[in-house]
Design an enzyme around this catalytic site. Structure first.
Site, PDB file in Angstrom:
ATOM      1  N   LYS A  22       0.856  -1.209   0.000  1.00  0.00           N
ATOM      2  CA  LYS A  22       0.000   0.000   0.000  1.00  0.00           C
ATOM      3  C   LYS A  22       0.882   1.246   0.000  1.00  0.00           C
ATOM      4  CE  LYS A  22      -1.771   1.428   4.065  1.00  0.00           C
ATOM      5  NZ  LYS A  22      -1.402   2.796   4.450  1.00  0.00           N
ATOM      6  N   ASN A  23       1.928   1.236   0.842  1.00  0.00           N
ATOM      7  CA  ASN A  23       2.720   2.450   1.031  1.00  0.00           C
ATOM      8  C   ASN A  23       3.760   2.675  -0.050  1.00  0.00           C
ATOM      9  OD1 ASN A  23       1.113   2.894   3.197  1.00  0.00           O
ATOM     10  ND2 ASN A  23       2.625   2.305   4.744  1.00  0.00           N
ATOM     11  N   CYS A 117      -5.415  11.937  12.129  1.00  0.00           N
ATOM     12  CA  CYS A 117      -6.085  10.645  12.050  1.00  0.00           C
ATOM     13  C   CYS A 117      -5.972  10.062  13.463  1.00  0.00           C
ATOM     14  CB  CYS A 117      -5.405   9.781  11.011  1.00  0.00           C
ATOM     15  SG  CYS A 117      -3.771   9.316  11.489  1.00  0.00           S
ATOM     16  N   ARG A 122      -0.348  14.244  12.591  1.00  0.00           N
ATOM     17  CA  ARG A 122       0.155  14.092  11.206  1.00  0.00           C
ATOM     18  C   ARG A 122       0.385  15.458  10.544  1.00  0.00           C
ATOM     19  NH1 ARG A 122      -1.435   8.772   9.764  1.00  0.00           N
ATOM     20  NH2 ARG A 122       0.283   8.752   8.279  1.00  0.00           N
ATOM     21  N   ASP A 305       4.422   0.561  12.078  1.00  0.00           N
ATOM     22  CA  ASP A 305       3.233  -0.091  11.520  1.00  0.00           C
ATOM     23  C   ASP A 305       3.098  -1.545  11.967  1.00  0.00           C
ATOM     24  OD1 ASP A 305       3.404   1.629   8.303  1.00  0.00           O
ATOM     25  OD2 ASP A 305       2.770   2.275  10.303  1.00  0.00           O
ATOM     26  N   ARG A 397      -8.556  -0.839   4.519  1.00  0.00           N
ATOM     27  CA  ARG A 397      -7.681   0.182   3.936  1.00  0.00           C
ATOM     28  C   ARG A 397      -6.324  -0.397   3.574  1.00  0.00           C
ATOM     29  NH1 ARG A 397      -6.411   4.549   7.720  1.00  0.00           N
ATOM     30  NH2 ARG A 397      -5.111   5.050   5.925  1.00  0.00           N
TER      31      ARG A 397
END
Ligand code: EPZ
Length: 419
Positions: A22-23, A117, A122, A305, A397
Site C-alpha cells: 500500500k505504502n 487521524c 500528522r 506499523d 484500507r
C-alpha cells in the site's frame, strides 16, 4: 457496516503470498501524473486507500483502467485540474502525496489539509518546507493548502525528521525541477527506494535513495512506463506474527526478507523459530516464547506499523515487555480493546508495559485504526472462543482479502453485516 467474526484457537498453517505494498502503491500512483501518456502499474493491491487515490487521479482528469489481477493503467493525457476536494483528500492521509507531483506538473495545486487521524496529528510542515525550498509559494486558504510555482528550482533540503511522505513529495517534485536537489536526513524506507526506481524508470535522475542523502537532478520531462511495485512488508509481518501468536506454521511468499528483518530479528530474540528463504519467510512455532522490549524507529528500526501487532504477540508471551512508540503520539488505541480480551497492558504516554498471559479470551471489540484492527484480528485468531471485530473498514484500507488469506491458513474468520 461489516464486522469480522472469528472462532479462535486454531493454529495457522500453510502458505500465503504478500500482495503489493500500500505504502509503495500510493506515492507511485500519485507520481504517475508526472509523465505524459499511459503508465501501467502491476502488483497494485485492491485496497480502499488505493481506490481513494485513484478517485483523486480521476478527479484531476486522468483516465484509469483496472485490469484483472492487480493491474492499473493511468492515462494522464486528460490531466487538467489541480484542485483536490476535501471530500477526496479527507479520506486518507496519503492523499497529500499528490501535492509534489501535481505542483511539478502543472505549477499549481490546491488540496485540503489532510487533517489528523486516530494515531496522531500528522503535520505537513516538512512537506511544505521542502516544496517552498524548491520555489513554491505556499499559502493556507480556508482549510486548503495552495502552492504555486512557475518553475521549480533545485535546492538543498534538510529534513528535521526523516519523514516518509515529505521525502516522497519532495523527490517527486524535484524530478522535474531545474537543477539539482539534495534531500538530507531523508527517509530510507523500502517504499522510498521503490518510488525512486519508478521515477528513474520514467527518466528521472535520482541517486542515493535508501540512504539518508538523496540527490535528484531535474529533467525536462518524464516518459510513461510499465512498473511493478514491491510487496507489502507490513502485511507480510502481520501474517508472521499471527503464525507465532496461534502456535502455527506459516510461510509468507513473495517478500524480500531484508524488508522484514527488523521484525524477524525481534521475533528470533523472543525465541520464535523464523526461517529465512530466498523470497519467503517461515514461522513454525508451537512452544511458548518470551517477552522482549520493542522501540519503534524509522527504517531499519522496528516499524511503527508493526507495533500494534507486536503488542498482541507480547500479550501472549512469557514475561513482561515494554513497547515504546517513538513515531506517532497516539498509537496505543488497540490496548484498551485488547484488554477486553484479557490482555494486561499499561499505557503511559508513549510506552506500554505488556504482561504476557497464557491465553486471551474472545470478545466483542472495535477496530480504531488500520494496524490496531490487524492486532485485534491476531488476538481473535489466538484467543479461546469467538471474537467479533466491528469497524473493519479500517482494516480494508491496508489488507487485501485478509479473511480469504487467513481462511487459506485454516482460520475460521468471516465477514458479516453489523446489525
Ligand atoms: C508513512 O506515513 C506511512 N503511510 C505510515 O503508514 C507509516 O506509519 C509512516 O510513514 C512511518 O513509517 C504511507 O506511506 C501512506 P512520516 P507518513 O511523515 O509519511 C512527523 C500505515 O499504517 N511529521 O514519516 O505520514 C509525523 O507527525 C501508515 O500504513 C512531521 O512532524 O509518516 C510523525 O510523527 C500509518 N511533519 C513522523 O513524522 C511532517 O511534515 C512520521 O511521519 C511529516 C511528518
Amino acid at each position: 457496516m461489516e464486522k469480522f467474526v472469528i472462532c479462535g484457537g486454531k493454529p495457522l498453517c500453510g502458505t500465503v503470498s504478500a500482495s503489493g505494498a500500500k505504502n509503495a502503491a500510493l506515492p507511485i500512483l500519485a507520481a504517475s501524473i508526472l509523465a505524459d501518456g499511459i503508465v501501467t502499474l502491476y502488483n497494485i493491491p485492491r485496497l480502499s486507500d488505493v481506490f481513494s487515490m485513484c478517485d483523486i487521479l480521476i478527479s484531476l482528469g486522468c483516465d484509469l483502467t483496472f485490469s484483472d489481477g492487480e493491474i492499473i493503467t493511468v492515462n494522464t493525457k486528460g490531466l487538467k485540474n489541480s484542485e483536490v476536494s476535501y471530500q477526496l483528500a479527507g479520506r486518507l492521509r496519503g492523499s497529500f502525496l499528490i501535492m509534489g507531483p501535481l505542483l511539478a506538473k502543472t505549477g499549481y495545486v490546491s488540496i485540503s489539509m489532510p487533517g489528523g487521524c486516530p494515531i496522531g496529528a500528522r503535520p505537513i510542515d516538512l512537506h511544505l518546507k521542502g516544496l517552498s525550498a524548491l520555489g513554491a509559494e505556499i499559502e493556507n486558504r480556508r482549510g486548503s493548502v495552495v502552492a504555486k510555482a512557475k518553475k521549480l528550482s533545485g535546492a538543498k533540503i534538510y529534513l528535521d525528521f526523516p519523514s516518509v511522505g515529505a521525502t516522497e513529495n519532495i523527490m517527486s517534485a524535484a524530478a522535474l525541477a531545474e537543477g539539482t536537489t539534495v534531500i538530507e536526513n531523508a527517509a530510507v524506507e523500502p517504499e522510498i527506494v521503490d518510488l525512486a526506481n519508478f521515477l528513474c524508470a520514467m527518466g528521472a535522475k535520482i541517486s542515493g535513495a535508501g540512504t539518508d542523502t538523496v540527490k535528484i537532478e531535474g529533467v525536462s520531462a518524464l516518459s510513461p512506463v510499465q512498473y511493478s511495485v514491491i510487496s507489502d512488508r507490513i502485511e507480510a509481518g502481520t501474517y508472521l506474527v499471527a503464525a507465532a501468536a496461534t502456535g502455527g506454521d506459516v510461510t509468507v511468499k513473495n517478500i524480500l526478507p531484508d524488508y522484514v528483518k527488523p521484525l524477524t530479528a525481534k521475533m528470533t530474540e523472543m525465541g520464535i523459530s523464523v526461517e529465512i528463504g530466498e523470497g519467503s519467510i517461515r514461522v513454525n512455532h508451537r512452544k511458548p516464547y518470551h517477552s522482549v522490549d520493542v522501540k519503534t524507529l524509522p527504517f531499519p528500526g522496528f516499524p511503527t506499523d508493526m507495533q500494534a501487532q507486536m503488542t498482541t504477540l507480547l500479550s501472549l508471551s512469557e514475561g513482561i515487555g515494554i513497547i515504546t512508540e517513538t513515531i506517532f503520539e497516539n498509537r496505543f488505541m488497540h490496548a484498551s480493546e485488547l484488554a477486553r480480551m484479557g490482555a494486561n497492558i499499561k499505557v503511559t504516554g508513549r510506552s506500554a508495559v505488556v504482561e504476557g498471559k497464557k491465553a486471551l479470551t474472545g470478545a466483542k471489540v472495535k477496530a480504531t485504526d488500520l494496524r490496531a484492527g490487524a492486532a485485534l484480528v491476531i488476538a481473535g485468531l489466538a484467543a479461546r472462543g469467538d471474537t467479533e471485530i466491528s469497524d473493519i473498514y479500517h482494516i480494508d484500507r491496508g489488507y487485501m482479502d485478509m479473511a480469504d488469506k487467513l481462511r487459506q491458513l485454516g482460520a475460521e474468520i468471516y465477514r458479516e453485516e453489523e446489525h
